[in-house]
Design an enzyme around this catalytic site. Sequence first.
Site, PDB file in Angstrom:
ATOM      1  N   CYS A  55       1.801 -27.526 -12.586  1.00  0.00           N
ATOM      2  CA  CYS A  55       0.919 -26.342 -12.612  1.00  0.00           C
ATOM      3  C   CYS A  55       1.722 -25.063 -12.365  1.00  0.00           C
ATOM      4  O   CYS A  55       1.513 -24.053 -13.010  1.00  0.00           O
ATOM      5  CB  CYS A  55      -0.158 -26.438 -11.541  1.00  0.00           C
TER       6      CYS A  55
ATOM      7  N   HIS B 236       0.823  -1.218   0.000  1.00  0.00           N
ATOM      8  CA  HIS B 236       0.000   0.000   0.000  1.00  0.00           C
ATOM      9  C   HIS B 236       0.855   1.266   0.000  1.00  0.00           C
ATOM     10  O   HIS B 236       1.869   1.328   0.692  1.00  0.00           O
ATOM     11  CB  HIS B 236      -0.874   0.059   1.256  1.00  0.00           C
TER      12      HIS B 236
ATOM     13  N   ARG C 299      -7.271 -10.484  10.832  1.00  0.00           N
ATOM     14  CA  ARG C 299      -6.583  -9.234  11.157  1.00  0.00           C
ATOM     15  C   ARG C 299      -6.609  -9.044  12.678  1.00  0.00           C
ATOM     16  O   ARG C 299      -7.607  -9.355  13.321  1.00  0.00           O
ATOM     17  CB  ARG C 299      -7.278  -8.037  10.512  1.00  0.00           C
TER      18      ARG C 299
HETATM   19  C1  LIG Z   1      -7.466 -10.700   5.026  1.00  0.00           C
HETATM   20  C2  LIG Z   1      -6.276  -9.818   5.278  1.00  0.00           C
HETATM   21  C3  LIG Z   1      -5.821  -8.978   4.282  1.00  0.00           C
HETATM   22  C4  LIG Z   1      -4.713  -8.170   4.502  1.00  0.00           C
HETATM   23  N1  LIG Z   1      -4.209  -7.455   3.460  1.00  0.00           N
HETATM   24  C5  LIG Z   1      -3.062  -6.767   3.621  1.00  0.00           C
HETATM   25  C6  LIG Z   1      -2.476  -6.113   2.518  1.00  0.00           C
HETATM   26  O1  LIG Z   1      -2.959  -6.223   1.396  1.00  0.00           O
HETATM   27  N2  LIG Z   1      -1.356  -5.369   2.732  1.00  0.00           N
HETATM   28  C7  LIG Z   1      -0.800  -5.245   3.959  1.00  0.00           C
HETATM   29  O2  LIG Z   1       0.169  -4.508   4.090  1.00  0.00           O
HETATM   30  N3  LIG Z   1      -1.319  -5.900   5.024  1.00  0.00           N
HETATM   31  C8  LIG Z   1      -2.416  -6.663   4.876  1.00  0.00           C
HETATM   32  N4  LIG Z   1      -2.957  -7.336   5.927  1.00  0.00           N
HETATM   33  C9  LIG Z   1      -2.354  -7.172   7.245  1.00  0.00           C
HETATM   34  C10 LIG Z   1      -1.093  -7.973   7.434  1.00  0.00           C
HETATM   35  O3  LIG Z   1      -1.238  -9.295   6.931  1.00  0.00           O
HETATM   36  C11 LIG Z   1      -0.799  -8.007   8.931  1.00  0.00           C
HETATM   37  O4  LIG Z   1      -0.802  -6.698   9.427  1.00  0.00           O
HETATM   38  C12 LIG Z   1       0.547  -8.628   9.214  1.00  0.00           C
HETATM   39  O5  LIG Z   1       0.661  -9.902   8.608  1.00  0.00           O
HETATM   40  C13 LIG Z   1       0.727  -8.751  10.708  1.00  0.00           C
HETATM   41  O6  LIG Z   1       1.960  -9.368  10.953  1.00  0.00           O
HETATM   42  P1  LIG Z   1       2.377  -9.707  12.412  1.00  0.00           P
HETATM   43  O7  LIG Z   1       3.791 -10.160  12.335  1.00  0.00           O
HETATM   44  O8  LIG Z   1       2.037  -8.582  13.314  1.00  0.00           O
HETATM   45  O9  LIG Z   1       1.402 -10.887  12.858  1.00  0.00           O
HETATM   46  P2  LIG Z   1       1.405 -12.443  12.547  1.00  0.00           P
HETATM   47  O10 LIG Z   1       1.806 -12.751  11.163  1.00  0.00           O
HETATM   48  O11 LIG Z   1       0.090 -12.952  13.002  1.00  0.00           O
HETATM   49  O12 LIG Z   1       2.548 -13.002  13.496  1.00  0.00           O
HETATM   50  C14 LIG Z   1       2.409 -13.051  14.904  1.00  0.00           C
HETATM   51  C15 LIG Z   1       3.104 -14.296  15.391  1.00  0.00           C
HETATM   52  O13 LIG Z   1       3.088 -14.286  16.817  1.00  0.00           O
HETATM   53  C16 LIG Z   1       3.029 -15.621  17.259  1.00  0.00           C
HETATM   54  N5  LIG Z   1       2.556 -15.641  18.640  1.00  0.00           N
HETATM   55  C17 LIG Z   1       1.387 -15.156  19.127  1.00  0.00           C
HETATM   56  N6  LIG Z   1       1.315 -15.368  20.449  1.00  0.00           N
HETATM   57  C18 LIG Z   1       2.472 -15.994  20.800  1.00  0.00           C
HETATM   58  C19 LIG Z   1       2.984 -16.489  22.041  1.00  0.00           C
HETATM   59  N7  LIG Z   1       2.318 -16.369  23.199  1.00  0.00           N
HETATM   60  N8  LIG Z   1       4.184 -17.116  22.044  1.00  0.00           N
HETATM   61  C20 LIG Z   1       4.883 -17.249  20.877  1.00  0.00           C
HETATM   62  N9  LIG Z   1       4.446 -16.802  19.702  1.00  0.00           N
HETATM   63  C21 LIG Z   1       3.253 -16.178  19.663  1.00  0.00           C
HETATM   64  C22 LIG Z   1       2.064 -16.276  16.280  1.00  0.00           C
HETATM   65  O14 LIG Z   1       2.265 -17.672  16.231  1.00  0.00           O
HETATM   66  C23 LIG Z   1       2.409 -15.590  14.974  1.00  0.00           C
HETATM   67  O15 LIG Z   1       3.282 -16.358  14.169  1.00  0.00           O
HETATM   68  C24 LIG Z   1      -4.071  -8.164   5.764  1.00  0.00           C
HETATM   69  C25 LIG Z   1      -4.531  -9.012   6.766  1.00  0.00           C
HETATM   70  C26 LIG Z   1      -5.603  -9.853   6.515  1.00  0.00           C
HETATM   71  C27 LIG Z   1      -6.046 -10.816   7.574  1.00  0.00           C
END
Ligand SMILES: Cc1cc2nc3c(=O)[nH]c(=O)nc-3n(C[C@H](O)[C@H](O)[C@H](O)COP(=O)(O)OP(=O)(O)OC[C@H]3O[C@@H](n4cnc5c(N)ncnc54)[C@H](O)[C@@H]3O)c2cc1C
Length: 469
Positions: free
Chosen positions: A407, A53, A314
């Site tokens: 594929c 984005h 999300r």
């Molecule tokens: C449908 C959808 C569409 C989206 N589209 C976009 C997009 O187009 N562009 C964009 O920029 N963003 C998009 N996003 C947002 C983006 O995917 C997220 O903001 C991002 O992936 C978040 O990353 P994160 O590392 O914070 O979380 P996560 O990828 O969820 O990682 C968090 C990690 O913490 C671990 N964890 C949690 N609790 C514990 C614990 N107690 N002990 C050890 N480990 C733990 C979990 O196992 C997990 O692996 C979208 C999200 C969704 C759901």
Amino acid sequence: MPVPEYDLVVIGAGVVGSALAREFTLRGRSVALVDARSDVGDATSKANTAILHTGFDATPGTTESRLVARGYRLLSDYAAKAGIPVEPLGALLVAWDDEQLAALPGLAEKAAANGYHETRLLDPAELARREPHLGPGALGALEVPGESIICPWTTTLAFATEAVRHGAELLLGHTVTGAEPGAGHTVLHTDRGPVRARSVVNAAGLGSDHVHAMFGHESFTITPRRGQLIVFDKLARSLVNHILLPVPTKMGKGVLVSPTVYGNVMLGPTAEDLTDRSATESTEDGLAMLREKGNRIVPALLREEVTTIYAGLRAATEFGDYQISFHPDQRYVCVGGIRSTGLTSSLAIAEYVGAELAGWPGEAMPGPRADVVPPQMPYLGQVDVRPAEDAELIAKDRAYGEIVCFCERVSRGEIRDALHSEIAPSTVEGLRRRTRAGMGRCQGFYCGAVVSRMVDEGADAPVKAEAVK
Ligand SMILES: Cc1cc2nc3c(=O)[nH]c(=O)nc-3n(C[C@H](O)[C@H](O)[C@H](O)COP(=O)(O)OP(=O)(O)OC[C@H]3O[C@@H](n4cnc5c(N)ncnc54)[C@H](O)[C@@H]3O)c2cc1C
């Protein structure tokens, strides 16, 4: 056994935690990247809409708006160096009624307030020329030329690989169950034993409020907001030229139609507030709603084959912004509530947190090393030449000419490389995210057995001809 001790522990190996671990290793810190799951990027970061984005539609003045805009630039640059597929297709926000049409100039102003000045209004004739398969009745559009599509899997993997390459320890399969913050260090309790760190960064995604509570803070609650998506076959790719966005609502960016860097077309996501943080199943209602919306946007798309469906959650909160907070007294940082834009903002979040932490008394971190070359990631996109099409590469190593997944044109050489890589997959699903083996229209019907055997027996297992027929 002595308790392992690090300068920093990052909880959560999603795209945000991996970017943070990378940032701190490049600043010379000893880092552990801890995750409950068996692979990096295995939660929200693997199931999103994969848009890089510009931040044109963020709420001006928020932390999110600042970090998305900065993250867009940082990730665009990083992706080019690391070989992460990005296609700058541009987005069209399509207005389907007078109210939406009237909202477009306001969205252009909002974009400008976010520092994005390249938007342009399109009349129906130009819109029809640019998107000939658009459904009838579109009244105009706002063009956002910078919006791009990206590979989310190689993004997370690149950050984590770079962190590991610079000394980070990856503690997968470690669920953090408690924290004992002390004056000089914190002991994190995990189901695999304690880990000690001078400072802790919570990037636990859907679990970020729970980890926050382990440090005694209850300032936000995560509401998992499910997004279901439908992925259409590559034959649908010629139907869509841009990322087709709806005019956004309070619930989010709405249902889009977008090409993927793998050559498919995606329709989604839904936005459903749930309580179950593991509810990543697709539902009949959700898919029906998507089909109805998609049928208005690009009717011909709905006549194409569906390759797969998926859903992501999300990490939404009761607030309209990221929940990033600094607690120097506990040497603890919360990077929570990173909801719809975290893929884009990941590197900017890491940069911001790194700079802030470097100012803490006693931390005195140097700036990130500027002399490092990002890891070269396996190319999963459609625009450049894939290894199985590269005669020169195959002449050097015939394993790249032995196709396992027809594929997606994935060769034994690519699977072998993934299984030998710094962060090797331990499951077929993990291998799919590194190579796309089994992600094509047959969804592993033909190659599934041989791919599983390669994961079980190791990288150098021969590919039996009869197994891939
Ligand atoms: C449908 C959808 C569409 C989206 N589209 C976009 C997009 O187009 N562009 C964009 O920029 N963003 C998009 N996003 C947002 C983006 O995917 C997220 O903001 C991002 O992936 C978040 O990353 P994160 O590392 O914070 O979380 P996560 O990828 O969820 O990682 C968090 C990690 O913490 C671990 N964890 C949690 N609790 C514990 C614990 N107690 N002990 C050890 N480990 C733990 C979990 O196992 C997990 O692996 C979208 C999200 C969704 C759901």
